[in-house]
Structures are given as C-alpha cells and as structure tokens.
Design a protein around this motif. Structure first.
Motif, PDB file in Angstrom:
ATOM      1  N   LEU A  82       0.819  -1.209   0.000  1.00 16.82           N
ATOM      2  CA  LEU A  82       0.000   0.000   0.000  1.00 16.82           C
ATOM      3  C   LEU A  82       0.851   1.257   0.000  1.00 16.82           C
ATOM      4  O   LEU A  82       0.433   2.297  -0.525  1.00 16.82           O
ATOM      5  N   GLU A  83       2.030   1.175   0.581  1.00 22.60           N
ATOM      6  CA  GLU A  83       2.891   2.353   0.679  1.00 22.60           C
ATOM      7  C   GLU A  83       3.661   2.623  -0.604  1.00 22.60           C
ATOM      8  O   GLU A  83       4.116   3.736  -0.839  1.00 22.60           O
ATOM      9  N   GLN A  84       3.827   1.621  -1.438  1.00 24.53           N
ATOM     10  CA  GLN A  84       4.623   1.780  -2.656  1.00 24.53           C
ATOM     11  C   GLN A  84       3.729   2.085  -3.854  1.00 24.53           C
ATOM     12  O   GLN A  84       2.723   1.415  -4.068  1.00 24.53           O
ATOM     13  N   ASP A  85       4.127   3.080  -4.632  1.00 25.23           N
ATOM     14  CA  ASP A  85       3.422   3.399  -5.868  1.00 25.23           C
ATOM     15  C   ASP A  85       4.022   2.594  -7.016  1.00 25.23           C
ATOM     16  O   ASP A  85       5.245   2.597  -7.208  1.00 25.23           O
ATOM     17  N   PRO A  86       3.209   1.900  -7.791  1.00 24.40           N
ATOM     18  CA  PRO A  86       3.740   1.124  -8.914  1.00 24.40           C
ATOM     19  C   PRO A  86       4.263   2.054 -10.013  1.00 24.40           C
ATOM     20  O   PRO A  86       3.877   3.225 -10.072  1.00 24.40           O
ATOM     21  N   PRO A  87       5.129   1.549 -10.874  1.00 25.25           N
ATOM     22  CA  PRO A  87       5.706   2.396 -11.929  1.00 25.25           C
ATOM     23  C   PRO A  87       4.756   2.681 -13.081  1.00 25.25           C
ATOM     24  O   PRO A  87       5.154   3.311 -14.056  1.00 25.25           O
ATOM     25  N   TRP A  88       3.534   2.227 -12.993  1.00 27.33           N
ATOM     26  CA  TRP A  88       2.553   2.474 -14.055  1.00 27.33           C
ATOM     27  C   TRP A  88       1.351   3.198 -13.451  1.00 27.33           C
ATOM     28  O   TRP A  88       1.064   3.080 -12.252  1.00 27.33           O
ATOM     29  N   PRO A  89       0.645   3.986 -14.259  1.00 29.50           N
ATOM     30  CA  PRO A  89      -0.515   4.722 -13.733  1.00 29.50           C
ATOM     31  C   PRO A  89      -1.659   3.777 -13.387  1.00 29.50           C
ATOM     32  O   PRO A  89      -1.844   2.738 -14.023  1.00 29.50           O
ATOM     33  N   ARG A  90      -2.405   4.131 -12.350  1.00 29.57           N
ATOM     34  CA  ARG A  90      -3.549   3.332 -11.934  1.00 29.57           C
ATOM     35  C   ARG A  90      -4.824   4.152 -12.045  1.00 29.57           C
ATOM     36  O   ARG A  90      -4.821   5.351 -11.726  1.00 29.57           O
ATOM     37  N   PRO A  91      -5.934   3.552 -12.471  1.00 27.58           N
ATOM     38  CA  PRO A  91      -7.196   4.289 -12.502  1.00 27.58           C
ATOM     39  C   PRO A  91      -7.650   4.632 -11.087  1.00 27.58           C
ATOM     40  O   PRO A  91      -7.270   3.968 -10.112  1.00 27.58           O
ATOM     41  N   ARG A  92      -8.466   5.684 -10.975  1.00 27.49           N
ATOM     42  CA  ARG A  92      -8.898   6.150  -9.660  1.00 27.49           C
ATOM     43  C   ARG A  92      -9.609   5.053  -8.871  1.00 27.49           C
ATOM     44  O   ARG A  92      -9.405   4.911  -7.668  1.00 27.49           O
ATOM     45  N   TRP A  93     -10.448   4.247  -9.552  1.00 18.94           N
ATOM     46  CA  TRP A  93     -11.200   3.215  -8.830  1.00 18.94           C
ATOM     47  C   TRP A  93     -10.264   2.193  -8.184  1.00 18.94           C
ATOM     48  O   TRP A  93     -10.540   1.694  -7.096  1.00 18.94           O
ATOM     49  N   LEU A  94      -9.129   1.907  -8.865  1.00 14.99           N
ATOM     50  CA  LEU A  94      -8.194   0.946  -8.307  1.00 14.99           C
ATOM     51  C   LEU A  94      -7.460   1.533  -7.107  1.00 14.99           C
ATOM     52  O   LEU A  94      -7.217   0.836  -6.105  1.00 14.99           O
TER      53      LEU A  94
END
Length: 217
Positions: free
Chosen positions: A70-82
C-alpha cells in the motif's frame, strides 16, 4: 448484473459506522441467465470512530506485506477506482455481512436455518482461520463436521429482525464466540442473512433496508 436481477437486494440501514462502497459479491446456481438460485452479498467498510476518519483507531490490523504494497506506488498509472479500492484495504471491513438469496423453487433449496448456518460458517472459515486454528487449504472433512462449525441445533427460531422499518420473524445463532448471525424469510423465494463479528456488534445497528441497485440504501 445486479441491476438485472429479478429481486430486491437488502443491506444494513445507513449508519455512521458503515460505508457502502458497492462492494458486491454474486453467486449463481446454473449460471447468470438460467440461475435457479442467486445470492448477492454486501461488504462494508467499518469506521470505529465515524466522527474522525483520520483517527488511527479506524485502521485495520494488516501484515507487513500488505502494508508495504500500500505504501509503494507502482511504476505504471492506476485508474482512480483501483487506487480507492487499494486504500480501502487500510480499514476493517464487514466482509459479506449481508446476503440476499433468491431461489426459483423454494422447495428445491435449503431452508432459512440452513442458509444462516452456511453463511456463518463461511465467514468463520474465511475470516477467523487463525483464531480457530484452521490449516491452509480446503476443509479436510465433509461439510459440517469440523469442530468449529455452527450447526442447526444452535439456531434460535424465536427472534425478530427489522426490515424496511417493520419487525419480521427471524432466526439467530448467538452461540459462537466470534460471530453473531441472524436471518429472515422475506417471501417464499427470498432469504436474507446477516453475520457480524462479535467485536463489531456494539458499533452496528442490526436493521435492514432494501438496497438501491446502484449503491447504498
């Protein structure tokens, strides 16, 4: 799919300690289009301090693996719902708390007491494995034979449940140390069951209302 179902769906009445984020589960016997039994389950986010959502008391107990993800942001964009769905993992949930079950032939499927027992055991097996000492994997014995299973003998048939502002006849299971269950037969085809962890019962008003197909009741 929920909007296309030929029956009403029930949920807990709106209340400050619960948030209905359309977390819906569906199960069908015979497939969606030819279903002979359909079950809709509703899961809620639980607020222990509904007046202050930033209060740490609202946070769930999660393991380090989930916390790190949860603390790490993935290197790809995520949609708001996700993103919103992931954030919900920080908070406790009433998982599959309310089930509405419709049957095409009321004589073909199990009675209200049986459905309540099944719902309660489903919650125990999936949410209280550590407390019950349940090993990983499917149950080792036939259904209903595990020592922690609730049984039909535990069903009390002489209680009431508020549904859409009216008291209806209901049955309950009030013998398990971890969860409480209650349910009602609302018509020959419709059964509704509710299973709540005992630790959360003081925060919950046990009353049901017809739930809007697009969101909270």
């Amino acid at each position: 799919m929920v909007r296309a179902l030929p029956f009403s769906i029930y949920g807990l009445v709106p209340q400050p300690s619960l948030e209905d984020l359309d977390n819906i589960g569906l199960a069908f016997v015979g497939g969606f289009e030819r279903s002979t039994q359909s079950t809709v389950s509703v899961t809620y986010t639980l607020w222990r301090n509904p007046d202050d959502h930033d209060d740490p008391a609202n946070l769930a107990e999660i393991d380090e693996i989930i916390r790190d993800s949860l603390e790490q942001d993935p290197p790809w964009p995520r949609p708001r719902w996700l993103i919103e769905q992931a954030e919900c993992m920080r908070y406790p949930m009433l998982w599959e708390a309310v089930r509405t079950t419709w049957t095409a032939d009321a004589q073909e499927y199990q009675s209200l007491p049986n459905q309540l027992v099944q719902h309660l055991n489903h919650i125990l097996m999936n949410r209280f494995r550590a407390e019950l000492g349940i090993p990983d994997g499917p149950p080792s014995g036939p259904p209903g034979t595990e020592p922690w299973h609730a049984r039909l003998s535990a069903v009390n048939p002489k209680v009431n449940l508020e549904v859409d502002g009216h008291e209806v006849d209901a049955v309950e299971i009030d013998t398990d140390p971890f969860v409480y269950g209650i349910g009602a037969q609302l018509s020959p085809e419709i059964v509704v069951t509710v299973v709540i962890p005992r630790a959360d019962l003081p925060l919950i008003r046990l009353a049901l209302a017809t739930r809007d197909r697009g969101g909270a009741a």
